[in-house]
Design an enzyme around this catalytic site. Sequence first.
Site, short mmCIF file in Angstrom:
data_model
loop_
_atom_site.label_atom_id
_atom_site.label_comp_id
_atom_site.label_asym_id
_atom_site.label_seq_id
_atom_site.Cartn_x
_atom_site.Cartn_y
_atom_site.Cartn_z
N GLU A 120 0.14 -2.88 11.54
CA GLU A 120 -0.12 -2.93 12.98
C GLU A 120 0.40 -4.23 13.61
OE1 GLU A 120 -0.95 -0.30 14.30
OE2 GLU A 120 -2.26 0.84 12.96
N HIS A 143 -8.63 -5.78 14.99
CA HIS A 143 -8.76 -4.33 15.01
C HIS A 143 -9.70 -3.89 13.89
CE1 HIS A 143 -7.88 -0.08 14.77
NE2 HIS A 143 -7.39 -0.22 13.55
N HIS A 145 -12.85 -0.50 12.64
CA HIS A 145 -13.34 0.88 12.79
C HIS A 145 -14.87 0.88 12.84
CE1 HIS A 145 -9.51 1.94 10.18
NE2 HIS A 145 -9.17 1.54 11.40
N GLU A 173 -27.31 -7.50 27.75
CA GLU A 173 -26.25 -8.51 27.78
C GLU A 173 -24.83 -7.92 27.84
OE1 GLU A 173 -27.20 -11.83 25.18
OE2 GLU A 173 -28.73 -12.01 26.74
N HIS A 214 -10.37 6.49 16.29
CA HIS A 214 -9.79 5.62 15.28
C HIS A 214 -10.56 4.29 15.20
CE1 HIS A 214 -5.99 3.67 13.35
NE2 HIS A 214 -7.03 2.86 13.20
O1 2HA Z 1 -4.43 -1.24 8.61
O2 2HA Z 1 -6.74 0.13 10.39
O3 2HA Z 1 -4.94 1.16 12.01
C1 2HA Z 1 -5.31 -0.19 8.59
C2 2HA Z 1 -5.64 0.27 9.95
C3 2HA Z 1 -4.56 0.89 10.73
ZN ZN Z 2 -7.24 1.21 12.08
#
Ligand code: 2HA
Ligand code: ZN
Length: 274
Positions: A120, A143, A145, A173, A214
């Site tokens: 990414e 990033h 999940h 908050e 995602h």
């Molecule tokens: O690198 O989360 O979106 C693993 C991820 C890709």
């Molecule tokens: Zn990801």
Amino acid sequence: MKDILTAPFVQEMCKTTANMYRLGWDERNGGNISYLLDENEVSEYLDIKKVIRTLPYAGVNEMNFYITPLLGKIFIVTGTGKYFKNVQDDPETNLGIVRIAEKGVELLWGYKDGGRTTSELPAHLMCHMARLAIDAENRVIMHCHPTNLLAMNYVHELDEKKLTHTLWEMGTECVVVFPDGVGILPWMLCGTNTIGVATAKKMDNYRLVIWAMHGIYGAGKTMDETFGLIETVEKAAQIYMLTAHLPRINTITDENLKELAELFKVEVRKDILS
Ligand code: 2HA
Ligand code: ZN
């Protein structure tokens, strides 16, 4: 030369990835972080003239993109295919310190097993450029999940205004922490320049961008600030998921949200509150 493993930025990456793993936001190789470093600080730990390898700007597919504003900048970045679970025990394999060059990145430290930057990276660098244009102090793109936020993606309308409003209602908050709300991209193929361009475009207006079904992207000045943004959204999503199936008896009203914004002197996205 000081020991790089003691560098605050390496320590921060280790602690943050460990925290994110323990919170369940980064299963397997899920998630990635890039952190813009100060060249002088890095020079205390590394001979920055010594390039180990040059790595292409490969996401899943290779494509050039405009990188000029970042040329020469140094980042510490999680590695592709690497597990957040393992960063703390072996930072030199799971992390890399890279300098941005025209045709790829120059590896200054890390990815000891021959690895390379997260798939990414194009999305991260495009987001850095977008946020730096707004805030010269922005250093971190993160990033991951987060579980409850992902669950919420399946049961809540993926409309930026509606979802932001719901999240604001889920914790006092929230409106203070992310008054600019949450941007949303529809489900898209990850690892591509296309999703990078779309994410960066959202980052013109938001520090948080959901990738539908995602995960989420966050941007901030520091690791704590960025982590805190995502943590606050995830907590709100958790409250939502714990209550969405139950009759709602109480809520935080738009009046309350306006009072909060006034007290904490934050600029709330106007079109969300009635
Ligand atoms: O690198 O989360 O979106 C693993 C991820 C890709
Ligand atoms: Zn990801």
